[in-house]
Design a protein around this motif. Structure first.
Motif, PDB file in Angstrom:
ATOM      1  N   PRO A   1       0.829  -1.210   0.000  1.00 41.68           N
ATOM      2  CA  PRO A   1       0.000   0.000   0.000  1.00 41.68           C
ATOM      3  C   PRO A   1       0.866   1.265   0.000  1.00 41.68           C
ATOM      4  CG  PRO A   1       0.122  -0.885   2.216  1.00 41.68           C
ATOM      5  CD  PRO A   1       0.858  -1.855   1.318  1.00 41.68           C
ATOM      6  N   LEU A   2       1.517   1.516  -1.139  1.00 45.40           N
ATOM      7  CA  LEU A   2       2.408   2.656  -1.263  1.00 45.40           C
ATOM      8  C   LEU A   2       1.960   3.571  -2.393  1.00 45.40           C
ATOM      9  CD1 LEU A   2       5.880   0.837  -1.125  1.00 45.40           C
ATOM     10  CD2 LEU A   2       4.880   2.267   0.659  1.00 45.40           C
ATOM     11  N   THR A   3       2.040   4.859  -2.150  1.00 44.88           N
ATOM     12  CA  THR A   3       1.850   5.805  -3.241  1.00 44.88           C
ATOM     13  C   THR A   3       3.124   5.794  -4.080  1.00 44.88           C
ATOM     14  OG1 THR A   3       2.813   7.681  -2.065  1.00 44.88           O
ATOM     15  CG2 THR A   3       0.424   7.297  -1.749  1.00 44.88           C
ATOM     16  N   GLU A   4       3.061   6.398  -5.236  1.00 44.25           N
ATOM     17  CA  GLU A   4       4.247   6.524  -6.085  1.00 44.25           C
ATOM     18  C   GLU A   4       5.373   7.234  -5.327  1.00 44.25           C
ATOM     19  OE1 GLU A   4       6.420   6.348  -9.838  1.00 44.25           O
ATOM     20  OE2 GLU A   4       4.532   5.408  -9.288  1.00 44.25           O
ATOM     21  N   ALA A   5       5.050   8.333  -4.646  1.00 45.41           N
ATOM     22  CA  ALA A   5       6.065   9.093  -3.903  1.00 45.41           C
ATOM     23  C   ALA A   5       6.661   8.264  -2.771  1.00 45.41           C
ATOM     24  CB  ALA A   5       5.461  10.386  -3.352  1.00 45.41           C
ATOM     25  N   GLU A   6       5.831   7.517  -2.050  1.00 50.25           N
ATOM     26  CA  GLU A   6       6.345   6.673  -0.963  1.00 50.25           C
ATOM     27  C   GLU A   6       7.264   5.583  -1.511  1.00 50.25           C
ATOM     28  OE1 GLU A   6       2.790   6.836   2.369  1.00 50.25           O
ATOM     29  OE2 GLU A   6       2.544   5.513   0.619  1.00 50.25           O
ATOM     30  N   ALA A   7       6.882   4.965  -2.628  1.00 49.91           N
ATOM     31  CA  ALA A   7       7.711   3.923  -3.234  1.00 49.91           C
ATOM     32  C   ALA A   7       9.047   4.506  -3.693  1.00 49.91           C
ATOM     33  CB  ALA A   7       6.975   3.268  -4.396  1.00 49.91           C
ATOM     34  N   ARG A   8       9.029   5.723  -4.196  1.00 49.51           N
ATOM     35  CA  ARG A   8      10.281   6.385  -4.601  1.00 49.51           C
ATOM     36  C   ARG A   8      11.172   6.630  -3.382  1.00 49.51           C
ATOM     37  NH1 ARG A   8      10.925   8.913  -9.242  1.00 49.51           N
ATOM     38  NH2 ARG A   8      11.662  10.856  -8.300  1.00 49.51           N
ATOM     39  N   ASP A   9      10.576   7.016  -2.255  1.00 50.55           N
ATOM     40  CA  ASP A   9      11.356   7.210  -1.027  1.00 50.55           C
ATOM     41  C   ASP A   9      11.951   5.894  -0.539  1.00 50.55           C
ATOM     42  OD1 ASP A   9      10.803   9.956  -0.991  1.00 50.55           O
ATOM     43  OD2 ASP A   9       9.138   9.752   0.413  1.00 50.55           O
ATOM     44  N   VAL A  10      11.162   4.828  -0.549  1.00 49.65           N
ATOM     45  CA  VAL A  10      11.669   3.514  -0.119  1.00 49.65           C
ATOM     46  C   VAL A  10      12.782   3.064  -1.065  1.00 49.65           C
ATOM     47  CG1 VAL A  10      11.099   1.076   0.232  1.00 49.65           C
ATOM     48  CG2 VAL A  10       9.532   2.850   1.045  1.00 49.65           C
ATOM     49  N   ALA A  11      12.594   3.266  -2.351  1.00 49.74           N
ATOM     50  CA  ALA A  11      13.639   2.908  -3.323  1.00 49.74           C
ATOM     51  C   ALA A  11      14.920   3.697  -3.030  1.00 49.74           C
ATOM     52  CB  ALA A  11      13.155   3.162  -4.742  1.00 49.74           C
TER      53      ALA A  11
END
Length: 129
Positions: free
Chosen positions: A112-122
């Motif tokens: 359950p990640l937004t695009e921005a959250e997934a970019r931060d995790v990446a």
């Protein structure tokens, strides 16, 4: 008497030079991948919140220390994601958000990640060297 042409006689020396340069390039580490506008520190907080460590040993997270999905230590230096996909930012962001869309047989769930959250995790994962 050596009947080789001058070009043929130089070939072994040229091969040694190319091999030496290739090996020295391998010894140097690639610079960390950078995701414009992403925040690695925020990515760690998000990774803790969504529970990456439940399945993966995750540097920066002391508990839990899952072993189902393997360690994330050194992730930033790996050439592949899950041993199958090129470790590139766009692919990693897609993998983090919806891994089954890339590999329906994976044990990695859609997160359950937004695009921005997934970019931060990446961005955080790319700091793991």
């Amino acid at each position: 008497m050596d009947r080789r042409s001058p070009a043929t006689a130089v070939w072994p020396a040229w091969l040694i030079v190319v091999a030496t340069l290739s090996l020295s390039a391998c010894a140097e580490k690639d610079p960390p991948r950078v995701i414009s506008g992403a925040d690695a520190a925020r990515g760690l907080v998000i990774a803790e919140r969504i529970g990456c460590a439940a399945c993966h040993e995750t540097p920066g997270v002391s508990w839990p220390s899952g072993r189902v999905g393997g360690t994330l230590a050194g992730f930033g230096e790996r050439p592949m994601i899950a041993g199958r996909f090129p470790n590139q930012p766009d692919t990693l962001v897609q993998w983090l958000r919806d891994a089954p869309s890339l590999d329906p047989s994976t044990g990695m769930p859609a997160l359950p990640l937004t695009e921005a959250e997934a970019r931060d995790v990446a961005a955080y994962l790319y700091t793991l060297r």
